[in-house]
Design a protein around this motif. Structure first.
Motif, short mmCIF file in Angstrom:
data_model
loop_
_atom_site.label_atom_id
_atom_site.label_comp_id
_atom_site.label_asym_id
_atom_site.label_seq_id
_atom_site.Cartn_x
_atom_site.Cartn_y
_atom_site.Cartn_z
N ASN A 107 -15.69 -16.84 -42.60
CA ASN A 107 -16.08 -16.45 -43.95
C ASN A 107 -16.05 -14.94 -44.20
O ASN A 107 -16.67 -14.44 -45.14
CB ASN A 107 -17.47 -16.99 -44.31
N ILE A 108 -15.34 -14.21 -43.34
CA ILE A 108 -15.23 -12.75 -43.51
C ILE A 108 -13.78 -12.40 -43.87
O ILE A 108 -12.84 -12.91 -43.26
CB ILE A 108 -15.60 -11.99 -42.22
N ARG A 109 -13.63 -11.54 -44.87
CA ARG A 109 -12.31 -11.08 -45.27
C ARG A 109 -12.28 -9.57 -45.20
O ARG A 109 -13.26 -8.90 -45.57
CB ARG A 109 -12.03 -11.54 -46.70
N PHE A 110 -11.17 -9.01 -44.75
CA PHE A 110 -11.02 -7.56 -44.66
C PHE A 110 -9.96 -7.12 -45.66
O PHE A 110 -8.85 -7.65 -45.67
CB PHE A 110 -10.63 -7.15 -43.24
N GLU A 111 -10.31 -6.13 -46.50
CA GLU A 111 -9.40 -5.68 -47.55
C GLU A 111 -9.38 -4.16 -47.59
O GLU A 111 -10.42 -3.50 -47.51
CB GLU A 111 -9.86 -6.19 -48.92
N ARG A 112 -8.19 -3.60 -47.74
CA ARG A 112 -8.08 -2.16 -47.98
C ARG A 112 -8.27 -1.94 -49.48
O ARG A 112 -7.42 -2.36 -50.29
CB ARG A 112 -6.71 -1.65 -47.52
N ILE A 113 -9.37 -1.32 -49.84
CA ILE A 113 -9.77 -1.22 -51.24
C ILE A 113 -10.16 0.21 -51.58
O ILE A 113 -10.87 0.88 -50.81
CB ILE A 113 -10.95 -2.18 -51.54
N ASN A 114 -9.71 0.67 -52.74
CA ASN A 114 -10.11 1.96 -53.29
C ASN A 114 -11.29 1.73 -54.22
O ASN A 114 -11.19 0.98 -55.19
CB ASN A 114 -8.94 2.57 -54.06
N ALA A 115 -12.42 2.35 -53.92
CA ALA A 115 -13.64 2.13 -54.71
C ALA A 115 -13.46 2.50 -56.18
O ALA A 115 -14.19 2.00 -57.05
CB ALA A 115 -14.79 2.94 -54.12
N HIS A 116 -12.50 3.35 -56.49
CA HIS A 116 -12.28 3.78 -57.87
C HIS A 116 -11.55 2.73 -58.70
O HIS A 116 -11.63 2.76 -59.94
CB HIS A 116 -11.43 5.06 -57.90
N SER A 117 -10.84 1.84 -58.05
CA SER A 117 -10.03 0.85 -58.77
C SER A 117 -9.87 -0.39 -57.90
O SER A 117 -8.93 -0.51 -57.14
CB SER A 117 -8.66 1.46 -59.11
N ILE A 118 -10.81 -1.31 -58.05
CA ILE A 118 -10.83 -2.49 -57.17
C ILE A 118 -10.00 -3.60 -57.81
O ILE A 118 -10.51 -4.63 -58.26
CB ILE A 118 -12.28 -2.95 -56.92
N ASN A 119 -8.69 -3.38 -57.84
CA ASN A 119 -7.80 -4.34 -58.49
C ASN A 119 -7.77 -5.68 -57.78
O ASN A 119 -7.37 -6.70 -58.37
CB ASN A 119 -6.38 -3.77 -58.56
N GLU A 120 -8.16 -5.70 -56.51
CA GLU A 120 -8.09 -6.92 -55.72
C GLU A 120 -9.21 -7.92 -56.05
O GLU A 120 -9.15 -9.08 -55.65
CB GLU A 120 -8.18 -6.58 -54.22
N ILE A 121 -10.23 -7.47 -56.79
CA ILE A 121 -11.40 -8.29 -57.05
C ILE A 121 -11.51 -8.59 -58.54
O ILE A 121 -11.43 -7.68 -59.38
CB ILE A 121 -12.70 -7.58 -56.58
N ASP A 122 -11.71 -9.86 -58.88
CA ASP A 122 -11.85 -10.26 -60.27
C ASP A 122 -13.15 -9.75 -60.86
O ASP A 122 -14.15 -9.56 -60.15
CB ASP A 122 -11.81 -11.79 -60.40
N SER A 123 -13.16 -9.56 -62.17
CA SER A 123 -14.38 -9.18 -62.86
C SER A 123 -15.41 -10.30 -62.76
O SER A 123 -15.07 -11.49 -62.73
CB SER A 123 -14.09 -8.89 -64.33
N SER A 124 -16.67 -9.90 -62.67
CA SER A 124 -17.80 -10.85 -62.67
C SER A 124 -17.64 -11.93 -61.60
O SER A 124 -17.86 -13.12 -61.85
CB SER A 124 -17.95 -11.49 -64.05
N SER A 125 -17.27 -11.50 -60.38
CA SER A 125 -17.05 -12.48 -59.30
C SER A 125 -17.90 -12.24 -58.07
O SER A 125 -17.88 -13.03 -57.13
CB SER A 125 -15.57 -12.47 -58.89
N ILE A 126 -18.67 -11.14 -58.05
CA ILE A 126 -19.42 -10.74 -56.86
C ILE A 126 -20.93 -10.79 -57.14
O ILE A 126 -21.38 -10.34 -58.20
CB ILE A 126 -19.02 -9.30 -56.44
N ASP A 127 -21.68 -11.31 -56.20
CA ASP A 127 -23.14 -11.39 -56.35
C ASP A 127 -23.83 -10.11 -55.91
O ASP A 127 -24.80 -9.67 -56.54
CB ASP A 127 -23.70 -12.56 -55.52
N VAL A 128 -23.37 -9.52 -54.80
CA VAL A 128 -23.96 -8.28 -54.30
C VAL A 128 -22.84 -7.31 -53.92
O VAL A 128 -21.90 -7.68 -53.21
CB VAL A 128 -24.86 -8.52 -53.06
N TYR A 129 -22.93 -6.10 -54.43
CA TYR A 129 -22.01 -5.00 -54.10
C TYR A 129 -22.81 -3.98 -53.33
O TYR A 129 -23.83 -3.47 -53.81
CB TYR A 129 -21.47 -4.40 -55.40
N SER A 130 -22.39 -3.67 -52.10
CA SER A 130 -23.09 -2.66 -51.31
C SER A 130 -22.13 -1.53 -50.94
O SER A 130 -20.94 -1.76 -50.71
CB SER A 130 -23.69 -3.28 -50.04
N ILE A 131 -22.67 -0.33 -50.90
CA ILE A 131 -21.90 0.84 -50.48
C ILE A 131 -22.86 1.78 -49.76
O ILE A 131 -23.95 2.07 -50.26
CB ILE A 131 -21.22 1.54 -51.68
#
Length: 246
Positions: A107-131
């Motif tokens: 259940n773990i996924r690894f993604e190369r993601i730019n915090a400024h533009s998270i194109n890989e993630i749909d809007s309103s799809s995440i319950d908790v965002y941590s940084i």
């Protein structure tokens, strides 16, 4: 004023300097040296707070070598419905995170993601965002706007970041210590690569206070913003909620 509103405190741009690619293998050592190991306590507190939240989908941004998620997984086994995305813009950091979390891959996924533009993630799809310790090297406005976008209504934003010791004389003494010791420690640990400690020093010095960051988070649209100072205020954890009506 310790900062310019919603600015990149460290003035870091990954397209100009691949410092984190260069120091990835020594990043954990640098964290231990710069914080005298206390960063482990801070990250454990973040993982505890995240584990207490109800969630099916967790996005950990600027994961670095994966400490937050690793501590979360060591604390409690994921339920079958829970999914975690471990992300970072630095490939080498992400590779180290994959190796560290290898025993908990379900259940773990690894993604190369730019915090400024998270194109890989749909809007309103995440319950908790941590940084954790990543906002200082981001354009905070862009990063928090993207956090707001990807979170579901009612979703939680959790941030661990540099902050201010409420006693000015002690905070100034801390900054003096950082300015005095960090260049030497960083130079030794990185083999003379000055970028590593230059960005960190700027980010710590110019990052907003806990109170000012709370105001910035609210300006993005989050509500119920609260914060918890750790280690006298060297860092603070902010938690905020995306409104149900968003």
């Amino acid at each position: 004023m310790r900062h310019q509103k919603l600015k990149n405190a460290a003035e870091f741009e990954n397209t100009r300097d691949d410092v984190f690619e260069r120091i990835a293998s020594r990043y954990d050592l640098l964290c231990d040296l710069f914080s005298l190991g206390i960063h482990r306590i801070w990250k454990r507190r973040v993982s505890d707070l995240v584990s207490e939240e109800p969630w099916d989908n967790l996005l950990d941004v600027a994961s670095g070598t994966g400490d937050i998620v690793l501590k979360l997984l060591q604390k409690k086994k994921l339920l079958s419905n829970q999914k975690v995305i471990v992300s970072d813009i630095c490939r080498k950091m992400l590779s180290i995170a994959e190796r560290k979390i290898d025993d908990y891959r379900e259940n773990i996924r690894f993604e190369r993601i730019n915090a400024h533009s998270i194109n890989e993630i749909d809007s309103s799809s995440i319950d908790v965002y941590s940084i954790s310790l990543g906002l200082k090297i981001c354009d905070r406005e862009k990063a928090m706007q993207e956090a707001f976008r990807v979170l579901k209504p009612g979703g939680r934003f959790v941030s661990l970041e540099a902050s201010n010791i409420p006693f000015n004389w002690l905070h100034n003494l801390y900054l003096f210590y950082m300015a005095l010791c960090m260049p030497f420690i960083g130079w030794v640990a990185t083999g003379g690569d000055s970028s590593a400690y230059k960005y960190l020093l700027h980010g710590v010095r110019d990052f907003p206070s806990a109170e000012d960051l709370k105001t910035e988070i609210e300006s993005i649209g989050f509500e119920k913003v609260k914060y918890e100072r750790l280690s006298l205020g060297i860092v603070a954890i902010h938690i905020a909620v995306k409104p149900e009506c968003a």
